[in-house]
Write an enzyme that holds these catalytic residues in place. Structure first.
Site, mmCIF file in Angstrom:
data_model
loop_
_atom_site.group_PDB
_atom_site.id
_atom_site.type_symbol
_atom_site.label_atom_id
_atom_site.label_comp_id
_atom_site.label_asym_id
_atom_site.label_seq_id
_atom_site.Cartn_x
_atom_site.Cartn_y
_atom_site.Cartn_z
ATOM 1 N N GLU A 1 50.444 44.647 -44.433
ATOM 2 C CA GLU A 1 51.439 44.869 -45.490
ATOM 3 C C GLU A 1 50.924 44.466 -46.869
ATOM 4 O O GLU A 1 51.683 43.974 -47.705
ATOM 5 C CB GLU A 1 52.741 44.133 -45.157
ATOM 6 N N GLU B 1 55.475 48.713 -37.044
ATOM 7 C CA GLU B 1 56.556 47.743 -36.908
ATOM 8 C C GLU B 1 57.902 48.448 -37.022
ATOM 9 O O GLU B 1 58.337 48.804 -38.116
ATOM 10 C CB GLU B 1 56.478 46.633 -37.976
#
EC number: 3.2.1.23
Length: 895
Positions: A199, A268
């Protein structure tokens, strides 16, 4: 036959793995050292999917973090993931767990990564290994070891040579470890994909050009390690050409990678959310989660991972921050203890089965055909040729209207689509599954006071008979923790030091002591003005406790908040003591190395006659941690060396106290928890194992919905529960950490609590409910039967089923309610309606009682009558699960 039942024998082996280390060694370790798990194969990809051994694949992945469970729990978690339809297990790699001291590595116990990967391979599943090494994950310091802050000249996650050197060293270490253990797919192992960074796109702008250069370096470094499998970067729109950029979020059906040569991956899928102390508990409805997943595959996705499939527990001081609780349940399909959360687990299992029925068509088509069915309705059709030349077709029909059902025409047939739902048609004709129609059972977890001898199991339901709760012990010992400087290893420094620079995160606690001289004029000044001096600090985190002459003046809790605490001094010299505490280090954001802990800005004493006292320039004596921590009085080896005294039952709650007692392990195999609702704030250990932090803090009263409507986009504030109650009161104690009897429990209590009201309990899915109507779809398992495949059976001729299944080691001991007809109510509140088949209870009891699992057909044939002709009928069942006779004897006898 109207009924079929699974084999009565339960999977004892998974329970034995979880409970008996010696059986675990025999049954698990032996096979996993015997060689490779697959014939060696290569993994590549194209724009459509990962290509495994030359074939495109659609993958369902289950997120499990190995340190958030014990090795004894791993086999059962992996088995339940596979049973739930997962093809892949995904995990992060936790740098601070593996290299807690620079150059000293730990791959043992909960950090035995090789063993975990081998267990995945031995189960026939693949593995996605996310090395990072930044992981976020609501894990302490985002997975970075705290010693990394002390490397000269370091800046995390940017084009910084000291950081890149340490990062490359660790990533190389992990890749080499996997290669040496022959765990990559081309070696016959389960690893099919790796991840570098995590991320980073969320923070990249903070680093400017150096951030962009760092992304390129990280990708080049990873590819240069020769791992031989694809690498991904999640939430990284500028991922280089040879790195797959992937999506994280609640919904990823609209995601497109940054190149037409890359497949659509969802690393995710947030199926719940994390929880902070003082917060309510998250809940993502199964219908919405299934909708999000179905939409992802409908619109071209090929790899989806549940974050988390099993969340587990933040044992010790591993929870991130600030203020993340010890439980990492995450509202995942498997709960914190590894029990199935129903209906979420079962509904997703059905979804995965439906997607697998479509897989040949999904991989055969380069892209779906799109067809508009209405203003908020659409179809995606996948067509292709099968390996044997046959024509393949699978379709997804979606209704994205948040309020209304829709009636659509598709291929000449009519279909009803509930709001916010997707219907899956594996043959482009028959609906196998709709995301809004839940046919899976509901399980109701009970937390029971386990006080009975093995075999008796006269348990109490805590929510019904709280007055009869069996407390853990009537005999407690206590020890006062010194307030202030307690040891010889203290030091003095002119000025206030940053908390982490002193503690190195070896403890939550740091004592600061300085001497304050108060004159007679000061005392007179305060009396005249009716005021008190105040400790004022510009900014602090997470907890500050202020003492004067070893008496607590007050506490401040917050994350980088201004602290002001009135204090009372006596004339002459006074010891001002400041205790700073961390409750999980920051795990997200840019410039983590600069976040620190303790104080920021100026610190002063206000209200003195001659002006403020600048505490920032005072001489301070520092002491890291607690005396009890340093002497390890929480361990079996060292606790007897401390000077414990008997705690009287009428003793008043005291701050900064150590408590200890002994308890016997509850019989059976159900997960064990400590109920610490009677305590304040502190930490707990069992047999030297650090259970984690506890904190009896109440969540806000408002914000929880009375009813949870799955329709519409989910966010972490929607459908929350537990408002106005303590955020967490029960703390998991893995059975592998327990002995049959005389288990040592030690607590450090900061704010005052009553240990006599602590109880040890077990958690079980004691109640099962199923509710399925005649209009529900046929069971997905029937689609794979030979009769259907060869065309001798029409799927339309197959009746729906109610499927009940207890946890392993348990059987259906009784049917509490059964009605075929028009039953009313919901689980635990069922009642018969005007239409009711009189033999419902006996028929369901005959099919299910004494079995671990059973299927009951929803049809007039099964119930030998039509109780109300022309009326749509439903079967509602409530069953009770109890430990089987065999598994009772796997537990430990209690006193």
């Amino acid at each position: 036959m109207s009924f079929t039942s699974m084999a009565d024998s339960t999977r004892i082996s998974s329970l034995q793995w979880r409970i008996l280390p010696q059986i675990f060694a025999l049954l698990v370790i032996f096979p996993i050292v015997s060689g490779s798990f697959f014939e060696p194969f290569n993994v590549s990809y194209d724009h459509r999917a990962l290509i495994v051994a030359g074939k495109r694949r659609m993958f369902v992945s289950a997120g499990i973090h190995y340190p958030r469970a014990t090795p004894e729990m791993w086999p059962d978690l992996i088995t339940k993931s596979k049973d739930g339809g997962a093809d892949v297990i995904q995990t992060y790699v936790f740098w601070n767990g593996h290299e807690p001291v620079k150059g000293q590595y730990n791959f043992e116990g909960r950090y035995d990564l090789v063993k975990f990967v081998k267990l995945v391979g031995s189960s026939g599943l693949y593995l996605h290994l996310r090395i990072g090494p930044y992981v976020c994950a609501e894990w302490n310091f985002g997975g970075f070891p705290v010693w990394l802050r002390d490397v000269p000249g370091i800046e995390f996650r940017t084009d910084n040579e000291p950081f890149k050197k340490e990062m490359q060293k660790f990533v190389t270490k992990i890749v080499d470890l996997m290669r040496e253990a022959k765990l990559f797919c081309w070696q016959g192992g389960p690893i099919i994909m790796l991840q570098i960074e995590n991320e980073y796109g969320d923070v990249e702008k903070s680093y400017g050009q150096k951030g962009k250069d760092y992304v390129k370096w990280a990708a080049s470094m990873a590819l240069g390690l020769g791992a031989g499998v694809p690498w991904v970067m999640c939430k990284q729109t500028d991922a280089p050409e040879n790195i797959i950029d992937a999506c994280n979020g609640y919904y990823c059906d609209g995601f497109k990678p940054n190149s037409k040569t890359k497949p659509v991956l969802w690393t995710e899928d947030w199926d719940g959310w994390y929880t902070k102390w003082g917060g309510s508990l998250p809940h993502r409805p199964a219908e919405d989660l299934a909708f999000a997943v179905a939409r992802f595959y409908q619109r071209g996705g090929s790899f989806q991972n549940y974050y988390m499939y099993f969340g587990g527990t933040n044992f010790g001081r591993t929870s991130g921050g600030p203020f993340y609780i010890t439980s990492y349940d995450y509202d995942a399909p498997l709960d914190e203890y590894g029990l199935r959360s129903e209906p979420k687990w079962g509904h997703l299992k059905d979804l995965h089965a439906a997607i697998k029925l479509c897989e040949t068509a999904l991989v055969a088509a380069d892209a779906p055909q799109y067809r508009k069915l209405g203003s908020n309705q659409e179809a995606h059709i996948y067509r292709g040729n099968g390996e044997t030349g046959g024509k393949l077709c699978a379709a997804f029909l979606a209704n994205i209207d948040e309020h209304k059902s829709a009636y659509v025409k598709f291929n000449g047939q009519s279909y009803t689509l509930p709001p916010w739902s997707v219907s899956i048609l594996p043959d482009c004709r028959h609906v196998a599954f709709n995301t809004a129609k839940v046919g899976a059972q509901t399980s109701v977890k009970t937390v029971d006071s386990a006080r009975s001898p093995l075999g008796s199991f006269s348990i109490l339901h805590n929510d019904v008979r709280k007055d009869n709760v069996s407390y853990i012990s009537k005999s407690w010992m206590a020890l006062k923790e010194p307030i202030g400087i307690w040891g010889e290893n203290n030091f003095t420094f002119q000025g206030l030091l940053e908390h982490l620079n002193v503690t190195k995160d070896q403890s939550d606690y740091l004592w600061h002591r300085t001497r304050i001289s108060v004159s007679e004029d000061d005392i007179s000044f305060w009396k005249t003005n009716g005021a008190n001096p105040t400790v004022s600090i510009d900014s602090m985190r997470d907890v500050l406790r202020v003492f004067v002459n070893k008496q607590l003046s007050g506490s401040i809790v917050g994350h980088w908040v201004k602290a002001e605490q009135p204090v009372r001094f006596v004339q002459g010299n006074n010891d001002l003591l400041l205790l700073t505490q961390t409750v999980g280090l920051q795990n997200y954001g840019a410039f983590l190395e600069k976040d620190g802990a303790g104080f920021r800005g100026k610190a002063k004493l206000t209200g003195f006659k001659n002006g403020d006292v600048d505490l920032s320039k005072s001489s301070w004596t520092y002491q890291v941690g607690l005396k009890g921590e340093a002497e390890k009085i929480y361990t079996v080896e060292h606790n007897e060396k401390a000077e414990w005294s008997t705690l009287e039952t009428e003793s008043s709650p005291s701050i900064f106290m150590w408590y200890k007692t002994y308890f016997d392990t509850p019989g059976g195999t159900d997960p064990v928890v400590l109920d610490l609702e009677s305590m304040g704030k502190g930490q707990a250990w069992v047999n030297g194992h650090h259970i984690g932090r506890y904190w009896n803090i109440i969540s806000q009263k408002d914000g929880c919905d009375r009813t949870c409507d799955y329709r519409g986009a989910y966010n972490s504030d929607k459908c929350t529960t537990n408002c106005g109650k303590p955020t967490q009161t029960r703390y998991h104690v893995p059975r592998s950490w327990l002995k049959p009897s005389s288990n040592l429990l030690v607590l450090f209590e900061e704010t005052g609590g009553n240990p006599f009201k602590i109880s040890v309990k077990t958690v079980t899915a004691a109640i099962l409910c199923g509710q399925v109507s005649e209009s529900h779809y046929p069971p997905l398992r029937k689609w794979s039967t030979p009769d259907f495949k060869n065309g001798t059976m029409s799927i339309n001729s197959v009746a729906p089923e109610v499927h009940l299944r207890c946890e392993e080691g348990h059987v259906i001991s009784s049917i509490e309610f059964a009605s075929y007809g028009t039953p009313r109510g919901s689980c635990e509140k069922f009642s018969t309606g005007k239409c009711h088949a009189s033999k419902s209870l006996s028929i369901v009891s005959e099919a299910c009682q004494g079995r671990n699992s059973c299927f009951i057909e929803v049809s007039n044939t099964a119930f030998r009558s039509d109780p109300c002709s022309g009326t749509l009928k439903t079967l509602a069942v409530m069953a009770r699960c109890s430990p089987s006779q065999d598994t009772r004897h796997l537990g430990f006898k209690t006193a």
